[in-house]
Every structure is written in structure tokens, then in C-alpha cells.
Design an enzyme around this catalytic site. Structure first.
Site, PDB file in Angstrom:
ATOM      1  N   GLU A 187       0.818  -1.207   0.000  1.00 11.75           N
ATOM      2  CA  GLU A 187       0.000   0.000   0.000  1.00 11.75           C
ATOM      3  C   GLU A 187       0.858   1.267   0.000  1.00 11.75           C
ATOM      4  O   GLU A 187       0.515   2.269  -0.628  1.00 11.75           O
ATOM      5  CB  GLU A 187      -0.912   0.041   1.240  1.00 11.75           C
ATOM      6  CG  GLU A 187      -1.968  -1.047   1.296  1.00 11.75           C
ATOM      7  CD  GLU A 187      -1.478  -2.301   2.016  1.00 11.75           C
ATOM      8  OE1 GLU A 187      -0.259  -2.598   1.970  1.00 11.75           O
ATOM      9  OE2 GLU A 187      -2.317  -2.999   2.617  1.00 11.75           O
ATOM     10  N   LYS A 206       3.936   1.788  -1.161  1.00 18.24           N
ATOM     11  CA  LYS A 206       4.519   2.042  -2.481  1.00 18.24           C
ATOM     12  C   LYS A 206       3.483   2.683  -3.402  1.00 18.24           C
ATOM     13  O   LYS A 206       3.751   3.688  -4.058  1.00 18.24           O
ATOM     14  CB  LYS A 206       5.004   0.711  -3.065  1.00 18.24           C
ATOM     15  CG  LYS A 206       5.511   0.796  -4.494  1.00 18.24           C
ATOM     16  CD  LYS A 206       5.735  -0.617  -5.050  1.00 18.24           C
ATOM     17  CE  LYS A 206       6.084  -0.591  -6.516  1.00 18.24           C
ATOM     18  NZ  LYS A 206       7.445  -0.097  -6.766  1.00 18.24           N
ATOM     19  N   LYS A 266      24.620   1.443  -0.268  1.00 21.00           N
ATOM     20  CA  LYS A 266      24.108   0.311   0.507  1.00 21.00           C
ATOM     21  C   LYS A 266      24.260   0.506   2.012  1.00 21.00           C
ATOM     22  O   LYS A 266      25.275   0.998   2.488  1.00 21.00           O
ATOM     23  CB  LYS A 266      24.845  -0.960   0.096  1.00 21.00           C
ATOM     24  CG  LYS A 266      24.289  -1.584  -1.154  1.00 21.00           C
ATOM     25  CD  LYS A 266      25.200  -2.653  -1.659  1.00 21.00           C
ATOM     26  CE  LYS A 266      25.142  -3.863  -0.778  1.00 21.00           C
ATOM     27  NZ  LYS A 266      24.088  -4.792  -1.155  1.00 21.00           N
ATOM     28  N   GLY A 316      25.179  -6.257 -21.844  1.00 17.99           N
ATOM     29  CA  GLY A 316      24.248  -7.378 -21.913  1.00 17.99           C
ATOM     30  C   GLY A 316      22.818  -7.017 -22.210  1.00 17.99           C
ATOM     31  O   GLY A 316      22.274  -7.406 -23.226  1.00 17.99           O
ATOM     32  N   GLU A 360      18.955  -9.889 -23.441  1.00 17.92           N
ATOM     33  CA  GLU A 360      18.334 -10.315 -22.175  1.00 17.92           C
ATOM     34  C   GLU A 360      16.837 -10.004 -22.090  1.00 17.92           C
ATOM     35  O   GLU A 360      16.290  -9.800 -21.000  1.00 17.92           O
ATOM     36  CB  GLU A 360      19.080  -9.708 -20.966  1.00 17.92           C
ATOM     37  CG  GLU A 360      20.560 -10.072 -20.949  1.00 17.92           C
ATOM     38  CD  GLU A 360      21.339  -9.500 -19.762  1.00 17.92           C
ATOM     39  OE1 GLU A 360      20.738  -9.134 -18.739  1.00 17.92           O
ATOM     40  OE2 GLU A 360      22.580  -9.438 -19.869  1.00 17.92           O
ATOM     41  N   TRP A 405      22.203 -11.595  -3.913  1.00 19.91           N
ATOM     42  CA  TRP A 405      20.887 -10.996  -4.127  1.00 19.91           C
ATOM     43  C   TRP A 405      19.764 -11.995  -3.859  1.00 19.91           C
ATOM     44  O   TRP A 405      18.639 -11.833  -4.337  1.00 19.91           O
ATOM     45  CB  TRP A 405      20.801 -10.395  -5.534  1.00 19.91           C
ATOM     46  CG  TRP A 405      21.747  -9.224  -5.691  1.00 19.91           C
ATOM     47  CD1 TRP A 405      22.416  -8.583  -4.668  1.00 19.91           C
ATOM     48  CD2 TRP A 405      22.140  -8.559  -6.884  1.00 19.91           C
ATOM     49  NE1 TRP A 405      23.191  -7.563  -5.162  1.00 19.91           N
ATOM     50  CE2 TRP A 405      23.049  -7.521  -6.526  1.00 19.91           C
ATOM     51  CE3 TRP A 405      21.812  -8.726  -8.242  1.00 19.91           C
ATOM     52  CZ2 TRP A 405      23.620  -6.664  -7.465  1.00 19.91           C
ATOM     53  CZ3 TRP A 405      22.392  -7.877  -9.163  1.00 19.91           C
ATOM     54  CH2 TRP A 405      23.278  -6.855  -8.784  1.00 19.91           C
ATOM     55  N   ASP A 461      28.482 -12.280 -15.082  1.00 16.97           N
ATOM     56  CA  ASP A 461      28.413 -11.007 -14.342  1.00 16.97           C
ATOM     57  C   ASP A 461      28.600 -11.216 -12.842  1.00 16.97           C
ATOM     58  O   ASP A 461      27.958 -12.085 -12.253  1.00 16.97           O
ATOM     59  CB  ASP A 461      27.031 -10.363 -14.551  1.00 16.97           C
ATOM     60  CG  ASP A 461      26.826  -9.882 -15.978  1.00 16.97           C
ATOM     61  OD1 ASP A 461      27.812  -9.468 -16.604  1.00 16.97           O
ATOM     62  OD2 ASP A 461      25.669  -9.919 -16.446  1.00 16.97           O
ATOM     63  N   CYS A 514      29.748  -3.552 -11.571  1.00 12.78           N
ATOM     64  CA  CYS A 514      29.334  -2.162 -11.733  1.00 12.78           C
ATOM     65  C   CYS A 514      29.455  -1.352 -10.453  1.00 12.78           C
ATOM     66  O   CYS A 514      28.506  -1.173  -9.751  1.00 12.78           O
ATOM     67  CB  CYS A 514      27.920  -2.056 -12.279  1.00 12.78           C
ATOM     68  SG  CYS A 514      26.751  -3.238 -11.640  1.00 12.78           S
ATOM     69  N   HIS A 572      23.392   5.421 -16.137  1.00 12.88           N
ATOM     70  CA  HIS A 572      22.484   5.865 -15.077  1.00 12.88           C
ATOM     71  C   HIS A 572      21.806   7.179 -15.443  1.00 12.88           C
ATOM     72  O   HIS A 572      20.905   7.622 -14.756  1.00 12.88           O
ATOM     73  CB  HIS A 572      23.235   6.028 -13.760  1.00 12.88           C
ATOM     74  CG  HIS A 572      23.940   4.773 -13.343  1.00 12.88           C
ATOM     75  ND1 HIS A 572      25.258   4.524 -13.639  1.00 12.88           N
ATOM     76  CD2 HIS A 572      23.496   3.676 -12.699  1.00 12.88           C
ATOM     77  CE1 HIS A 572      25.596   3.337 -13.180  1.00 12.88           C
ATOM     78  NE2 HIS A 572      24.538   2.803 -12.601  1.00 12.88           N
TER      79      HIS A 572
HETATM   80  N1  GLN Z   1      24.302  -8.270 -17.913  1.00 13.68           N
HETATM   81  C1  GLN Z   1      23.568  -7.444 -17.010  1.00 13.68           C
HETATM   82  C2  GLN Z   1      22.865  -6.346 -17.788  1.00 13.68           C
HETATM   83  O1  GLN Z   1      23.380  -5.936 -18.771  1.00 13.68           O
HETATM   84  C3  GLN Z   1      24.463  -6.831 -15.974  1.00 13.68           C
HETATM   85  C4  GLN Z   1      23.696  -6.013 -14.980  1.00 13.68           C
HETATM   86  C5  GLN Z   1      24.488  -5.562 -13.787  1.00 13.68           C
HETATM   87  O2  GLN Z   1      25.679  -5.489 -13.815  1.00 13.68           O
HETATM   88  N2  GLN Z   1      23.827  -5.238 -12.715  1.00 13.68           N
HETATM   89  O3  GLN Z   1      21.823  -5.864 -17.419  1.00 13.68           O
HETATM   90 ZN    ZN Z   2      26.662  -3.350 -14.103  1.00 14.72          ZN
END
Ligand code: GLN
Ligand code: ZN
Length: 772
Positions: A25, A27, A120, A447, A499, A576, A614, A658, A709
């Protein structure tokens, strides 16, 4: 010793509770507010209802003292920034114009101003907004939120304990504000900050708080004598106040170490300590300081951040040991329940027997209450709960899911050479060059391509049975065709399939692996209104059939250029997900690695010449204490190599991470022995390239040249300049050209332009290199 039964009764409490509500709710209300569809009053009403519902849930379950102030519209560290008045200069006008909009502006930014940085919260997957402080920061107390929420709980007739981020942790989490020299140490502001906390404490006292909790998780990390001195000064500064509630200082997520003697001696009335994973170390340290005479000990024996049923007998034994060590012992979770989903009973797709092994926030609350009863009235008083708990633990220990003989046989025969490529890099690169025939400065992407509305619609249609699997897969193939055609036309050298079939880079694999559970409602806050449903690694892991091969081979069938196979690595799969607590993490990592190794082998057998694994989470899972890091990096890098080392020398292994700061793990990155690594670098102007070079990194690397980003499209000239900087650190034979990360959050128009510019830049710089 004469103690009344009243004071001897152990109280049950928790440090915090999930915020979003069973139907998410919160969110919906917040995002509705952002879109102008929900009024501020309606948003506040929803939030108030949720808080009351949650407090009642806790009280009805038997919790004696509910937490307040842990609720948040976005993040509790941002709430603390508001509480101490540390609003960054660029946000002051917005906050003055409208407190709520100003709050969200700090969290998310606006067209005009950048948000606070997000990072984080210790080693969890929750993200907080980083306070920005400088020598000119002027603090001013604003206790409104804390006081209001305390009064709400008291009005329900409940005993309530406000929870605040402590002053030392607040300062240690802060960074110098923009324009302030990087050498500025926010901790120097402590003496200015303490009077503000004093004011808030006085307000809370006046509002009826008997106890206030100050969360100081930063004290479970390695701290310098100066930092420990600051903790001591903070406790003393607040302790000497006369107009204040009793103070409970909480340290969790790891062992308190050197901070424990400091806190034990401090003039505060209570300590909340984590007795889950680091119970032994904290118990020893507590005994060594002679316990906490005259103090209240809140014992975190129920793990607040995993999803497993508590071992009640073991917790009771710990609590029994603690009884003599403090004036009174209360029972709690180790940390806020913010980090776990709300209610395991909402999961209808998990087998009932397995569901009994799981404990989310509501179940953990019940465990805390049961343990407090057992501690107060003896084990007979909770005999039925103990019996049921014993049966659940036994069923988990004996289950074929947690003990797959084939998986165990295979992991036990792994040798060191299984985790080593058959040839050294020098020989591999020659073989790969012969097979792939790539130009200097080869171009590729990380990717994913944009996750379009059509793709999301297709997945929703599949879930709602508006289309069947065949129909869904047709849409995915359409997308792959477009992505491949675009890359060919643009002139990228190593292609990806994009992907399109993945909802999430971890969940997609978890859904196909034996031993992993996925939930329907197991939402956990990642940041703000973003919630994720981490898979639960519940049993021994194996891969019944290939997971990605048909998509990669389909993409490869459309082009003569190499298409990269794309997998999520073992460390990230664990980081994760919720991991099992009934075997050491390295064992789970090894099982995951072997399952992924099968996928790598199948990709290679299907003709894939480049395979990327990755590991964006490699660094973020680094243990909080330096002493634990070597062991972690050892098993983590081994798991990666176990995943990737079964291939031929001429199969090129890529990895991707990343984050921009990885100076402290550069040796571990080398240890992965990947042929090529892509890294985030655009915002740090190739700093990572220099760090790699300084370490003597011997293999190929692609420091990102496009900040994914941001919606901003870097020009070809700008990208070429970054590449020239990169060449200052990495020679042309070993420099790759790629974006910072996957493109799934970007739109097609900017993706198209940015990649066209990237390829143009690579061509320009290639010509320059060949000419010189
Ligand atoms: N291969 C993933 C992508 O391109 C890598 C994502 C990531 O590093 N968090 O989305
Ligand atoms: Zn990344």
C-alpha cells in the site's frame, strides 16, 4: 537477590518492521502522490493506517514494546537528515516551500537539482541516502516525525520505544558535501550534533518515551581509536543529560569488538546486541568486560535479516547464558525486520512442509515472543512451540531438498584444477584472437538492451494467461531480432542477445535451478519505493536443463559476428538471494558455481565463443570486518573460476562489475582470471583504468565510457577523449569499448545515439592508434 516477577519478566521487542504493507500500500500511495493522483492528506492517512496496523500486529502477537520512528516515506537515514536539519544547500528552497516535496526532492532529485547519493546500508541490500556535511553545516533539531509517531503508538495504549539512527553512525555514514574538500571528516561535527540529539531526546521524553534506541551499527565495523573515542564522547554527552529517556544503544550486523567495552562503560541504560551469526564473539566479549551490571540487555537472538525459522532451543541456551550478565535481559530480533518480507503465510505456491522452515517478519515476531515467554516462565511454558520447532528443524535437516546426494557427491570431488583454466592467459589470448579476429579497441555492450513496454506487457500477458508460452517466446524472439539487427547496423564487434527474456538477472536463473524458491509476495525494500523479491536458496542447487542456450543460439543464428553468452555469476546469485543458514556459504557458492558451470559448458558446446559471467555483487558482499575479507574473497573468486574454468582456451570469458570504487579488491579481480572485464568508469573519468594499471592488471578491460544511469547521451568526441585517457593506462591490444552497465533501464532513442557515438569514437581512436 530479590527481584519482583514484574522486573524479571523478559520483554519481547523488535528493532523495526517492514514499511510497505501486505499489498504494498505504501509504495502505491507514494508513487500515486508523485504522479499527482494521491493528495498529501491521503498519503499521510495511508501511512498512519499502516503504522497502526503494524503496531497492532506486533502487540497482538505479544510484543511488549513496539518500535516507533522506524517507518519512512523513503529512508530512515534521510529522515535523520531532516531530524538534525542537515538539508543540503541545493534542497533548502524546496524543503522550505513544501516539506514533503522537499523530502522527495532530496531522495530523487528534480529537473533542477541532483538527489543525495544513494548507497548500501552496511552489507544488506537496503540503500540509504548519504548525508552531505561540511564545516559550515548548521544542525537544527526537528523532532516532529519522531514525536508524532511516538504519540500515535502511545495513543493505542502501547508501550513504545522510538528508534533513531545514532549520532556516530549518522556522521560515519556521511560524506563531504559537494565543494567541501574530500579530506573533511564529518565526525568533527559531533560536538555540534549532540545538542540536537539532546533536544530530540528531551522532546521524546516530554511526549512520553521511557526508552529511546540509538542505532549504532557503524560500531560493528573496524573503528579507529578516534572513532571509538567519538562513540564514547557521544554516550557521555547524551548520558549526562538530565531531561532524557533511558538510552538503549544498538549495534548489529556483526560483532561489536572494541566498541563493546566502550559501550559497556558508558553512562547509558541499555545495549542491544546481535547474538545471531556473531553470537560467540559477542558473548565472549561481554563476559570479558564483566557483563553489563545495572544495564538492560536486549538480546537479538532472532535473525532479522534471514528468512529461516529460528532454532528456539539454541536461542534459549544463548539467552540463559546472558541472564547472569545484565540487570535484565529482553528478547529481540538482531536488527530491524525491514530486511525480510512481511508474512510467510501469504506464500501459497511453496510446499507446506518447506514453508514451515521459513520465517518472515510476522513469524519472527512470534519467535521473539515465544522466546521471551520461555525465558520468563521456563521451557515447559513453551513446550508445544519447542516441539513443533524441533520437528520443523528436523524435517529441514532430513529433506532431500537440502541433501541431494548427487550434488553433494559432485561438490566433494571438486579439485583445485577444476577452478583453473587449462592454459595461461598469454596462450588463451592468442587462441581467442585467432578465433574471433576482433579489431583493436573492440566494441561491445554489457548485456541488456532497453526493457520496453512491449516486453513488460508480454510478461504480464503471459502471467495473466492472455498469451501462451509460445506466444510469449515469439515476442522475445522478435525483440532479439531487433537488438541483433541494430547492433550489426551500428557496427558493434561483439554482440549480445539483449536479455529480453529476463525479468531480473537473479530471479530468472533462480526460477530454473533446483534448490531455489521464488516467492509471490516476498517483497523487501531495496530503496524508496523500489521493492525486490529475492529468491530463497533453500536446498542443494543443481541445474536440470539449459537456461539460456536457446536464446543465445537464436541470436547467433542471425549474425556472423560473435554473440556473447550471458550469465549471472555465483557470488551475485548468492548476494541478491536469501541464502541458507544450515551450511557454510562457501558450500552454497560451490554448488551454485557447478550448476552455472554446466550452463557455460552447454553454451560453449552450442558454439558460443564469448561468455560473460556477471559479478556486480562481488564487492558489495565484502564482510564488514577486514579480518573476514581474505576468506570471503578466497571462496568468492574460487566460485567464479569454478564457473568459468571448464572452457577451451579459445573461448573468451568476460566478467562485469558495476561500481566505481574497487581499489580494495583489485587483487581479487585479477584472481578471477577472466579474459576481459567491463567496469563502471564513465563518471569517475577512467579512474578505474588507472587503478587497474597501477596494480599491473595483465588482461583485457573495458572501463565504461557511457554512464547508463543518466539519460544524457555522450558525444563521439567526448567518448573518444575518455578512450584516449583509458589508453594512458591500458594498451590498445587490451582496451575494450563498452558502456558502464546494462541498458535495460534506458530508452531506445538515447541507447541508439549513445552506441552509435561509442562506435564512432572507437573507430576514430583506432585510426589514431594505427597511425602512430
Ligand atoms: N548483464 C547485465 C545487464 O546488462 C548486468 C547487470 C548488472 O551489472 N547489474 O543488465
Ligand atoms: Zn553493471
Amino acid at each position: 537477590m530479590s527481584v519482583t516477577t514484574e522486573s524479571a519478566a523478559a520483554r519481547a521487542t523488535v528493532h523495526g518492521y517492514p514499511r510497505q504493507g501486505q499489498q504494498r500500500e505504501l509504495k502505491k500511495a507514494i508513487e500515486g502522490y508523485w504522479k499527482g493522483r494521491v493528495t498529501p492528506d491521503a498519503l499521510n492517512a495511508t501511512a498512519g493506517d499502516l503504522r497502526r496496523t503494524h503496531w497492532r500486529q506486533l502487540a497482538d502477537a505479544g510484543v511488549h514494546e513496539v518500535p516507533t520512528g522506524d517507518f519512512s516515506y523513503y529512508d530512515h537515514v534521510l529522515d535523520t537528515t531532516v531530524m538534525v536539519g542537515a538539508i543540503p544547500g541545493r534542497h533548502r528552497a524546496a524543503v522550505a516551500a513544501d516539506a514533503l516535496d522537499g523530502y522527495f526532492a532530496m531522495a530523487r532529485g528534480t529537473q533542477e537539482v541532483a538527489p543525495l547519493e544513494m548507497t548500501k546500508w552496511f552489507d544488506t541490500n537496503y540503500h540509504y541516502l548519504v548525508p552531505e556535511l561540511g564545516p559550515d553545516t548548521v544542525f537544527a533539531a526537528d523532532s516532529t516525525k519522531q514525536v508524532t509517531e511516538l504519540k500515535e503508538a502511545l495513543a493505542l495504549g502501547l508501550s513504545a520505544r522510538p528508534v533513531l539512527v545514532g549520532p556516530v553512525t549518522y556522521l560515519l555514514l556521511a560524506k563531504p558535501a559537494p565543494g567541501v574538500t574530500a579530506g573533511f571528516d564529518p565526525l568533527t561535527l559531533l560536538d555540534r550534533l549532540l545538542p540536537v540529539y539532546a533536544e530530540v531526546l528531551a522532546d521524546l521524553r516530554a511526549a512520553g518515551a521511557e526508552w529511546v534506541q540509538l542505532d549504532e551499527p557503524a560500531l560493528v565495523q573496524d573503528r579507529t581509536p578516534a572513532e571509538l573515542g567519538a562513540a564514547e564522547r557521544a554516550c557521555r554527552g547524551l548520558g549526562v543529560l538530565t531531561d532524557r529517556p533511558k538510552l538503549l544503544v544498538a549495534g548489529y550486523f556483526d560483532r561489536l569488538g572494541d566498541a563493546l567495552p566502550v559501550l559497556a562503560k558508558a553512562p547509558i541504560e541499555g545495549l542491544a546486541i546481535d547474538f545471531t551469526e556473531t553470537a560467540a564473539a559477542n558473548l565472549d566479549a561481554l563476559a570479558a568486560v564483566g557483563g553489563l551490571p545495572g544495564k538492560r540487555l536486549v538480546a537479538g537472538v532472532v535473525n532479522g535479516r534471514n528468512v529461516w525459522v529460528n532454532d528456539l532451543e539454541k536461542s534459549l541456551a544463548t539467552l540463559g547464558t546472558l541472564l547472569g550478565l545484565a540487570d535484565r535481559v529482553d528478547v529481540s530480533t538482531s536488527c530491524s525486520l525491514l530486511h525480510v518480507p512481511l508474512d510467510a503465510a501469504a506464500e501459497h505456491d511453496i510446499e507446506p512442509q518447506i514453508l514451515r522452515w521459513l520465517s518472515f517478519a510476522r513469524q519472527k515476531t512470534a519467535e521473539v515472543v515465544t522466546l521471551a515467554r520461555g525465558l520468563t516462565h521456563g521451557t515447559e511454558a513453551i513446550a508445544p512451540s519447542l516441539a513443533a520447532n524441533r520437528a520443523d528443524l528436523a524435517s529441514r535437516a532430513a529433506s532431500p531438498l537440502t541433501h541431494d546426494a548427487a550434488v553433494r557427491a559432485r561438490t566433494s570431488t571438486v579439485t583445485d584444477s577444476d577452478a583453473r583454466r587449462s592454459k595461461p592467459y598469454a596462450e588463451r589470448t592468442t587462441a581467442q584472437q585467432a578465433r574471433l579476429a576482433l579489431p583493436l579497441l573492440p566494441t561491445t555492450t554489457v548485456g541488456s538492451f532497453p526493457q520496453t513496454t512491449e516486453l513488460r506487457t508480454a510478461r504480464a500477458d503471459l502471467r495473466a494467461a492472455r498469451i501462451d508460452t509460445a506466444g510469449y517466446e515469439e515476442r522475445v524472439r522478435n525483440e532479439i531480432r531487433e537488438v541483433v539487427a541494430f547492433q550489426e547496423k551500428t557496427g558493434l564487434d561483439v554482440l549480445v542477445h539483449g536479455e529480453a527474456e529476463r525479468n531480473d538477472m537473479v530471479q530468472y536463473f533462480a526460477e530454473q535451478l533446483t534448490g531455489c524458491l521464488v516467492t509471490q509476495h516476498g517483497w523487501v525494500q531495496s530503496y524508496g519505493t523500489r521493492y525486490v523479491r529475492p529468491p530463497i536458496l533453500a536446498g542443494d542447487i543443481s541445474r536440470p536443463e539449459p537456461m539460456t542456450v536457446r536464446w543465445t543460439t537464436y541470436a547467433q543464428s542471425l549474425t556472423s559476428r560473435p554473440v556473447k553468452g550471458m550469465l549471472t555469476g555465483p557470488v551475485t546469485m548468492l548476494a541478491w538471494s536469501f541464502v541458507r543458514d544450515d551450511q557454510p556459504l562457501p558450500d552454497t557458492a560451490r554448488q551454485m558455481a557447478l550448476a552455472l558451470r554446466d550452463e557455460v559448458a552447454d553454451l560453449e558446446a552450442a558454439g558460443t565463443s564469448v561468455i560473460q559471467v556477471d559479478e556486480p555483487a562481488l564487492r558489495e558482499t565484502l564482510p564488514l570486518r577486514a579480518a573476514d575479507r581474505a576468506a570471503y574473497l578466497e571462496w568468492a573468486t574460487e566460485a567464479f573460476r569454478l564457473t568459468t574454468s571448464g572452457v577451451r582456451p579459445d573461448t573468451q570469458i568476460h566478467t562485469h562489475m558495476c561500481y566505481a570504487e574497487f581499489g580494495d579488491i583489485v587483487e581479487a579481480i585479477d584472481d578471477l582470471d577472466a579474459d576481459v572485464i567491463s567496469l563502471e568508469a564513465a563518471r569517475s573519468h577512467m579512474q578505474v583504468a588507472r587503478e587497474l594499471a597501477a596494480h599491473g592488471y595483465p588482461r583485457e578491460a573495458g572501463p565504461g565510457v557511457y554512464d547508463i544511469h543518466s539519460p544524457r547521451v555522450p558525444s563521439a568526441a567526448e567518448t573518444a577523449e575518455l578512450l584516449r585517457t583509458g589508453l594512458g593506462a591500458i594498451p590498445p591490444e587490451r582496451l575494450w569499448v563498452n558502456p558502464d552497465c546494462g541498458l535495460k533501464t534506458r530508452g531506445w532513442p538515447e541507447t541508439r545515439s549513445a552506441l552509435e557515438n561509442m562506435v564512432a569514437a572507437a573507430r576514430t581512436v583506432r585510426r589514431e592508434v594505427s597511425a602512430s
